[in-house]
Design a protein around this motif. Sequence first.
Motif, PDB file in Angstrom:
ATOM      1  N   UNK A 123       0.851  -1.258  -0.081  1.00  0.00           N
ATOM      2  CA  UNK A 123       0.034   0.021   0.187  1.00  0.00           C
ATOM      3  C   UNK A 123       0.758   1.447   0.088  1.00  0.00           C
ATOM      4  N   UNK A 124       2.057   1.340   0.695  1.00  0.00           N
ATOM      5  CA  UNK A 124       2.942   2.487   0.708  1.00  0.00           C
ATOM      6  C   UNK A 124       3.489   2.838  -0.474  1.00  0.00           C
ATOM      7  N   UNK A 128       2.960   6.846  -1.536  1.00  0.00           N
ATOM      8  CA  UNK A 128       4.172   7.783  -1.378  1.00  0.00           C
ATOM      9  C   UNK A 128       4.811   7.776  -2.767  1.00  0.00           C
ATOM     10  N   UNK A 129       4.069   7.349  -3.820  1.00  0.00           N
ATOM     11  CA  UNK A 129       4.416   7.512  -5.126  1.00  0.00           C
ATOM     12  C   UNK A 129       5.745   6.946  -5.304  1.00  0.00           C
ATOM     13  N   UNK A 130       6.238   5.902  -4.713  1.00  0.00           N
ATOM     14  CA  UNK A 130       7.398   5.117  -4.582  1.00  0.00           C
ATOM     15  C   UNK A 130       7.313   4.299  -5.781  1.00  0.00           C
ATOM     16  N   UNK A 131       6.289   4.081  -6.515  1.00  0.00           N
ATOM     17  CA  UNK A 131       6.336   3.233  -7.690  1.00  0.00           C
ATOM     18  C   UNK A 131       6.806   3.970  -8.904  1.00  0.00           C
ATOM     19  N   UNK A 180      -8.275  -3.842   8.511  1.00  0.00           N
ATOM     20  CA  UNK A 180      -7.413  -5.250   8.016  1.00  0.00           C
ATOM     21  C   UNK A 180      -7.587  -5.401   6.482  1.00  0.00           C
ATOM     22  N   UNK A 181      -9.182  -5.538   6.294  1.00  0.00           N
ATOM     23  CA  UNK A 181      -9.573  -5.876   5.086  1.00  0.00           C
ATOM     24  C   UNK A 181      -9.373  -4.938   4.034  1.00  0.00           C
ATOM     25  N   UNK A 182      -9.554  -3.295   4.537  1.00  0.00           N
ATOM     26  CA  UNK A 182      -9.020  -2.466   3.521  1.00  0.00           C
ATOM     27  C   UNK A 182      -7.590  -2.457   3.302  1.00  0.00           C
ATOM     28  N   UNK A 183      -6.609  -2.559   4.066  1.00  0.00           N
ATOM     29  CA  UNK A 183      -5.157  -2.845   3.906  1.00  0.00           C
ATOM     30  C   UNK A 183      -5.036  -4.093   2.942  1.00  0.00           C
ATOM     31  N   UNK A 184      -5.576  -5.259   3.248  1.00  0.00           N
ATOM     32  CA  UNK A 184      -5.469  -6.174   2.078  1.00  0.00           C
ATOM     33  C   UNK A 184      -6.041  -6.096   0.677  1.00  0.00           C
TER      34      UNK A 184
END
Length: 251
Positions: A123-124, A128-131, A180-184
């Motif tokens: 997710x980060x 954080x535009x690290x992609x 947690x579901x949102x994180x997944x």
Amino acid sequence: MQVQGYTAGRFPLTQVVELPGISNTAQQQTCILYKLYDDGVIADEYSDTHLLSLMGTGQGALHTVETPIRTPSDMKGMRIRQPSAVASHVIEALGAAPIGMPIGEVYTSLQRGVMDGMAATWQPIQAFRLDELLSTHTNIPFYNSTLVISMNKDKYESLPDDLKKVIDDNSGIVLSERIAKIFDESNDAAMAAARANGDTMIDIPDPLNDPNWRGPLLEGTQRYLDEVAQKGLDGEAVYEQVKAASAACKI
């Protein structure tokens, strides 16, 4: 909201849940955390606050600017941002140099070549535009960050019963499972976006049974458990309880 791993030594037993191979999803990790909390294994670490939520964030992965990581030997000499003591011990055992750094400084450090990559959930990478900089990813459950939400205990106790009920009805495991579901879902979406972008994806779903990874991951695990023991805590016993909870919470 606080990442337990950002406060070194404050939540040593909770962080046993972060060790390699314990969980594959945020929902599984959240289930493990509450089993341990309800059984009194980690409850003392939160006794000075009013706990609202404990949750996992999903399995950590290794993300690099350009170097594919297929075996630990590929990490020799690399500089990898670490989010916690657990990840630091494991990264070091894998032959890389762990670097502690706030997530907000990672983009610039990667851009300037200060680091070769980072350990993080998915997710980060988008948030954080690290992609924009990271194009090679190794999906491997070698650590799993946890989060806690709490409030001032005295403030909670000062509230009238009707307001306490509002808080109680909207916190605890129900809130944690929802987050947690949102994180997944967010992790899956970020991973899918990387695949669609043509990024290099390497999957190592069961590293503790992989001959290349098992040794250094167990070494990193033992380093952390030894650190816990130095605090006078029985990390080994908690580790066994964590593994049992992991099996019971498998999703």
